[in-house]
Design an enzyme around this catalytic site. Structure first.
Site, short mmCIF file in Angstrom:
data_model
loop_
_atom_site.label_atom_id
_atom_site.label_comp_id
_atom_site.label_asym_id
_atom_site.label_seq_id
_atom_site.Cartn_x
_atom_site.Cartn_y
_atom_site.Cartn_z
N HIS A 83 45.25 40.24 47.63
CA HIS A 83 45.25 41.59 48.23
C HIS A 83 44.94 41.30 49.88
O HIS A 83 44.98 42.20 50.80
CB HIS A 83 44.27 42.55 47.72
CG HIS A 83 42.90 42.37 47.56
ND1 HIS A 83 42.29 41.66 46.51
CD2 HIS A 83 41.95 42.84 48.47
CE1 HIS A 83 40.95 41.71 46.98
NE2 HIS A 83 40.78 42.23 47.78
N ASP A 219 44.44 36.96 41.69
CA ASP A 219 44.48 37.46 42.93
C ASP A 219 44.35 36.55 44.04
O ASP A 219 43.32 36.32 44.53
CB ASP A 219 43.39 38.58 42.86
CG ASP A 219 43.40 39.41 44.33
OD1 ASP A 219 43.95 39.10 45.37
OD2 ASP A 219 42.70 40.54 44.13
N SER A 649 35.76 39.49 49.32
CA SER A 649 36.99 39.21 48.79
C SER A 649 37.54 37.90 49.10
O SER A 649 37.59 37.76 50.53
CB SER A 649 38.23 40.37 48.92
OG SER A 649 38.03 41.06 47.64
N1 ARG Z 1 38.65 46.32 44.38
C1 ARG Z 1 38.85 45.19 45.00
C2 ARG Z 1 38.64 45.08 46.46
O1 ARG Z 1 37.85 46.13 46.90
C3 ARG Z 1 40.32 44.57 45.01
C4 ARG Z 1 41.54 45.59 45.58
C5 ARG Z 1 42.95 44.98 45.63
N2 ARG Z 1 43.56 45.35 44.41
C6 ARG Z 1 44.07 46.55 44.23
N3 ARG Z 1 44.86 46.88 43.12
N4 ARG Z 1 44.23 47.25 45.14
O2 ARG Z 1 39.05 44.99 47.47
N1 ASP Z 2 37.34 43.67 46.49
C1 ASP Z 2 36.61 43.75 47.56
C2 ASP Z 2 37.12 43.04 48.86
O1 ASP Z 2 38.11 43.16 49.12
C3 ASP Z 2 35.39 42.91 47.00
C4 ASP Z 2 34.24 43.68 46.30
O2 ASP Z 2 34.32 44.95 46.98
O3 ASP Z 2 33.76 43.60 45.27
O4 ASP Z 2 36.43 42.46 49.46
#
Ligand code: ARG
Ligand code: ASP
Length: 716
Positions: A83, A219, A649
């Protein structure tokens, strides 16, 4: 006797498993090393960060300014999340060659794909400059006087420091402005895409699984840093060569066990761990719900088009993911803050603080009333903060508005400086094609309708722009009709016409544009916002900043036995914890590791979130995991109690020896409130197991030549 042991043992195990905090790498030796070793770390703080010698920090980069990445070969190979690399991946995707869907692996360096605007940044040094920055700052200064003194001091530091062409310097405030650190960085602008798994692996579970455990997402994506012939940073050039880093991470093939020591090294973006109770109350009851509401509506618009139109699905994939991500996180945050009674916890903390403060005459003289005033200031900002959240959220969802903002900026430049105007037009002519590539005016028109509906119906009447309201009434309060008119009349929704006019006669084009209905509308709404909301925020916010800083200092002096860490501010941090499952609710227990079996359990043929292709299914059927599986199973993700946030991330998860065991990418649903209230029993960070990454590269994608570049180790 036995009972006592059990009780003590239980307490110790809780204490030993989780440590809240995002710590400064340069202070680990002083503050955390003992504790980290007690928790199982086998290397020293100096191995992690050492200003004079090579250390692990030389293998960590800020990826594009919004994520973290790490070097994993001596030829500049960088690992980060799928991502994090997604915009780059998307930009190389077309309907004919959709690498989002198919994945991509460069077989040779020549096949690696360049990415305009993508960069990685190394941290060269971190220095405490608090004394220099705060020189001349006095207690009685207003916030703006204080800031200008600080700016002057920072400028002096700037002027006195010699920097190379690709080096930069910045000074950041820590502990709400009670300390300042100077960072010298080095940036590489030639970063090429080496490989990505297909979306069904890199984003497995898409939105349903986002922010949740148990997780089964691969990921990750891979890039390579290029340097000039002398191994120095350089802008993109065909002649650049793979960068030889000072340090790269070794990859542990050992895997993880429950209770193993782990640490995360990266660039956490923003946390608010020291808010007073009133501020937390507002997040739960006012601000998060408002932002969630706007995004509910925005996402529904995008979904409607993306589910039926393949081209739109590609165009809007990154935008959708980014809107959905925070939307879902805020929901988890509200839930977690409520469940852990965060407001009550803050109130209790405040009462302990007050008792201790009152017991100390000197401290009480210095800080009496600070906390009460801070809570009061938050109370005063509430109504304006709510409108700010609605307004900024909704305005930013309408892409035509963002186009208008660009054009208004051009117009302002034109009024100031004709030569600068020419350059600015050039810049826009460069940027706009990328914007239009992912723009669909039908989608956007629908978005306008939904967002303006919120504007008129959710924001209190006295804060709404009267001109906008008049226009709305003129169109018989029919948003659809109004939108049709605006989008039919606005030349900006037409990329060809806009680019042509901007090329041939920019002055006239911009000048005429300023009279158009949408420009007049947005200008009027913005002015209204500035006058009724921003001025109020600008009055109260400095007061909050000042009180928050005093409250921070007071807490540190009043609670002398507590170790404080500064809120995240996109600077390099280390957080450590242990591999550990958790219990999110009564009767429910989560294990710390997931396997490929779970991917297959979730598999729904043809589903946009949970599909699995034949190739991965075949590898699973044959248990063909190569050297990466364990006992006939393929590990996929695992969790630990590291305190992380957005920006972390792509961060490396390191074991006790400082070797790479995984890639951080998310947090569990019940623990997304860790930005405001870390709770050891519920907060877990989610990592993709490095063995899954290697398995996908090697066995699934057949890109084993990349594994040869890496250094795999079998540590104890
Ligand atoms: N929640 C994670 C972060 O804040 C991963 C986001 C990417 N994945 C998604 N399905 N949008 O960035
Ligand atoms: N998914 C998040 C990021 O993109 C990480 C988190 O918020 O735990 O940095």
């Amino acid at each position: 006797m036995k009972k006592l042991f059990i009780v003590v043992g239980f307490f110790l195990s809780i204490v030993a498993k989780a440590d809240e905090g995002m710590w400064l790498p340069q202070l680990l030796e002083k503050i955390n090393e003992g504790r980290m070793k007690k928790m199982g770390m086998k290397i020293s703080a100096k191995d992690i960060y050492d200003i004079n010698n090579g250390s692990l920090k030389d293998a960590i980069v800020s990826f594009g300014g919004f994520c973290t990445g790490e070097l994993i070969s001596n030829q500049g190979l960088v690992l980060t999340n799928h991502h994090c690399g997604f915009s780059a991946i998307q930009s190389h995707s077309t309907i004919e060659n959709n690498i989002i869907e198919k994945g991509f692996w460069a077989k040779t360096n020549k096949e690696e794909l360049a990415n305009k605007g993508l960069f990685v940044t190394f941290i060269k040094s971190i220095t405490d400059v608090s004394d220099k920055v705060l020189a001349g700052v006095t207690k009685n200064m207003t916030e703006s006087e204080r800031q200008s003194t600080i700016d002057k001091n920072i400028k002096q530091i700037n002027d006195a420091t010699k920097l190379g062409q690709f080096e930069k310097l910045f000074v950041r405030a820590f502990f709400e402005g009670n300390a300042y650190y100077l960072f010298i960085t080095e940036t590489f602008n030639d970063v090429r895409l080496v490989g990505t798994p297909p979306n069904f692996i890199g984003n497995f579970g898409v939105d349903s699984d986002n922010w949740t455990w148990p997780r089964h997402t691969g990921d990750f994506s891979m890039f390579r840093i290029y340097a000039n012939k002398n191994n120095e940073p350089a802008d993109y050039s065909e002649n650049n060569i793979p960068y030889t880093p000072k340090r790269f991470l070794h990859i542990s093939m050992k895997g993880v066990k429950e209770n193993d020591f782990t640490m995360i090294f990266g660039f956490p973006g923003k946390t608010n761990e020291y808010l007073p109770s009133e501020a937390v109350q507002q997040i739960v009851n006012i601000n998060d719900p408002a932002k969630i509401y706007v995004r509910d509506k925005a996402l529904a618009v995008l979904r409607k088009y993306m589910h039926t139109d393949k081209a739109i699905k590609i165009q809007y994939a990154a935008k959708y993911a980014s809107i959905a991500n925070a939307w879902k996180k805020w929901q988890g945050e509200v839930l977690g803050l409520t469940k852990t009674k965060a407001v009550e916890k803050k109130l209790k903390h405040e009462s302990t603080y007050n008792t201790k403060l009152k017991a100390n005459t000197t401290l009480n003289e210095n800080y009496a009333g600070v906390l009460e005033k801070l809570n009061g200031a938050y109370k005063n900002i509430e109504q304006f903060g709510l409108v700010r959240d609605y307004y900024l959220e909704l305005v930013s969802k309408v892409e035509l508005f963002s186009l208008v903002n660009r054009m208004v900026a051009l117009n302002n430049t034109y009024k100031k400086d004709a030569k600068e105007f020419k350059n600015a037009v050039e810049r826009q002519l460069n940027l706009l094609p990328d914007f239009y590539k992912n723009y669909n005016s039908e989608v956007d028109k629908d978005m306008f309708i939904e967002m303006m509906d919120i504007y008129f119906n959710k924001i209190s009447k006295r804060f709404i722009d009267a001109n906008a309201l008049e226009q709305f009434y003129k169109n018989e309060s029919d948003l659809k009709k109004w939108a049709n008119k605006i989008y039919a009349e606005s030349i900006l929704v037409n990329s060809e016409k806009t680019l042509n006019s901007l090329k041939t006669n920019p002055e006239e084009f911009i000048n005429n544009l300023m009279q158009s209905e949408v420009v007049v509308l947005l200008n009027s709404m913005n002015t209204n916002y500035r006058e009724k909301i921003a001025t109020q925020l600008n009055k109260i916010q400095p007061e909050i900043d000042n009180l928050q800083r005093l409250y921070m200092k007071a807490q540190m002096e009043v609670m002398k036995d507590k170790k404080f860490y500064p809120d995240a501010n996109s600077t390099l941090r280390v957080t450590y914890g242990k591999v550990d499952g958790y219990s999110p609710a009564d009767g429910r227990v989560y294990k710390f590791q997931t396997y490929l079996d779970g991917v297959m359990e979730k598999y729904i043929p043809g589903d946009y979130e949970f599909d699995v292709d034949a190739k991965l299914r075949a590898l699973y059927e044959k248990k063909d995991y190569g050297i990466y599986g364990v006992n006939g199973k393929m590990p996929v993700c695992f969790i630990a109690s590291n305190h992380t946030t957005g920006g972390n991330s792509g961060s490396p998860a390191l074991n006790a020896y400082g070797n790479l065991i995984g890639l951080n990418f998310d947090r569990g649903w019940e623990g997304t409130m860790s930005d405001i209230n870390y709770d050891a029993s519920l907060c877990r960070n989610i990592m993709v197991d490095i063995r899954y990454v290697l398995f996908i590269i090697d066995k699934y994608a057949g890109a084993g030549h990349l594994i040869k570049e890496m250094k795999l180790v079998y540590d104890k």
